[in-house]
Design an enzyme around this catalytic site. Structure first.
Site, PDB file in Angstrom:
ATOM      1  N   GLY A 121       0.786  -1.228   0.000  1.00  0.00           N
ATOM      2  CA  GLY A 121       0.000   0.000   0.000  1.00  0.00           C
ATOM      3  C   GLY A 121       0.814   1.271   0.000  1.00  0.00           C
ATOM      4  N   CYS A 122       2.137   1.163   0.145  1.00  0.00           N
ATOM      5  CA  CYS A 122       2.988   2.359   0.154  1.00  0.00           C
ATOM      6  C   CYS A 122       3.430   2.687  -1.266  1.00  0.00           C
ATOM      7  CB  CYS A 122       4.217   2.139   1.038  1.00  0.00           C
ATOM      8  SG  CYS A 122       3.835   1.870   2.786  1.00  0.00           S
ATOM      9  N   THR A 123       3.598   3.966  -1.541  1.00  0.00           N
ATOM     10  CA  THR A 123       4.058   4.378  -2.866  1.00  0.00           C
ATOM     11  C   THR A 123       5.542   4.102  -3.040  1.00  0.00           C
ATOM     12  OG1 THR A 123       4.411   6.631  -2.039  1.00  0.00           O
ATOM     13  CG2 THR A 123       2.294   6.159  -3.085  1.00  0.00           C
TER      14      THR A 123
END
Length: 258
Positions: A121-123
Site C-alpha cells: 500500500g505504500c508508494t
C-alpha cells in the site's frame, strides 16, 4: 518461544536538543550541509514521567534502553513525539525532522529485504522485520528506498520497539495525525505511509502472538488467513494463562483479515 538472540534493540531517534543544532548534531554530512532544523524546546523536559529530576533519565540522546525501568511507556513516547512535531508549524521543518530521524535508522540486513517483509500500500518500497523477544516484547526493524519513509519508520520503531503486544495494538492511526508531513500535494501518500506501516506492525504482531500461544498449548499454529481481527462494541480478546507475557484485555481495533 523461538527467538533470535542476534535480534538486538534498535537505537532510537535522538530527542530534541534545547540549543541551536550545530554540525556535531548531524554526523551525516548530507544533512549538515542541506538541512538545519529550527531549534525547538525539549518536550521531554515539559512532560513529568514520574522520575526524580536529579536522577538519571531513562532516555539518552541516542537510545532508549529496553532494560531501563519502563516508566517510559509507549504512551509517553507517543506523546513526546507528537509534541515535537506539533511544535514544528512549517511543513518543511517537519520534513527536515523526518530526514534527521531517517539518518538514525539502524540498517536492515539484506536478507530481510524479501517479499514477505514488504509493506503493501505504500508508494515507496518499505520492508518491515518483526520478532518477539524472550520477554514477549515486540522488536522491529525497517528500511525503505525513500528517506521520508525511513523517517516514518524510525519514529514508529522508536515508539513501539520493545513494547508489549497490547501496547502495539493500542496505537491508532489518528494518534499520529499531529505528525503528518506533507509538501507539494503529497500529504495523503505520506499519511498512508504512517497508516500502512503501523497496520503492518499490528497485523504481524497479532500473528506472532497467535502462533506463540498455539505453540505453548501444543496446537497447530494458525494460518495467517485464518486470523480475523475485529473490534465490535468494546469486545476484547481474553488473556491466555499459558503464555508468559501480559496480553489481557487486548483490544482488537481493526476489522480485517491478514
Amino acid at each position: 518461544m523461538n527467538t533470535s538472540s542476534s535480534f538486538k534493540a534498535l537505537a532510537s531517534p535522538p530527542l530534541i536538543s534545547t540549543s541551536r543544532p550545530t554540525t556535531k548534531s548531524f554526523p551525516n554530512p548530507r544533512f549538515t550541509s542541506r538541512f538545519s532544523p529550527k531549534p525547538i524546546t525539549c518536550m521531554r523536559d515539559s512532560l513529568n514521567l514520574g522520575s526524580n529530576p536529579k536522577a538519571p533519565s531513562p532516555f539518552s540522546l541516542a537510545t532508549v534502553s529496553v532494560d531501563a525501568p519502563l516508566g517510559t511507556k509507549t504512551s509517553d513516547k507517543l506523546r513526546i513525539l507528537v509534541s515535537e512535531f506539533r511544535s514544528l508549524t512549517e511543513p518543511i521543518d517537519r520534513v527536515k525532522r523526518l530526514l534527521n530521524y531517517a539518518a538514525t535508522l539502524a540498517p536492515l540486513d539484506e536478507s530481510a529485504r524479501i517479499s514477505e517483509n514488504r509493506v503493501t500500500g505504500c508508494t515507496t518500497q518499505v520492508w518491515l522485520e518483526i520478532k518477539m523477544d524472550e520477554f514477549g516484547r515486540m522488536r522491529f526493524k525497517a528500511d525503505s528506498d525513500s528517506e521520508i519513509s525511513k523517517g516514518f519508520c524510525s519514529c514508529l520503531i522508536w515508539i513501539l520497539d520493545g513494547a508489549k503486544p497490547e501496547e502495539v495494538m493500542g496505537v491508532r492511526s489518528e494518534d499520529l495525525s499531529e505528525m503528518n508531513v506533507g509538501v507539494h500535494g503529497k500529504e495523503q501518500s505520506r499519511v498512508n505511509t504512517w497508516h500502512n506501516v503501523l497496520m503492518s506492525m499490528q497485523k504481524r504482531t497479532m500473528t506472532l502472538v497467535a502462533t506463540d500461544v498455539a505453540h505453548q498449548r501444543g496446537q497447530r499454529p494458525p494460518h495467517q488467513h485464518d486470523l480475523l481481527f475485529k473490534y465490535v462494541n468494546g469486545s476484547y480478546m481474553e488473556s491466555s494463562k499459558v503464555h508468559d507475557y501480559s496480553i489481557s484485555l487486548l483490544p482488537l481495533y481493526y476489522d480485517f483479515i491478514i
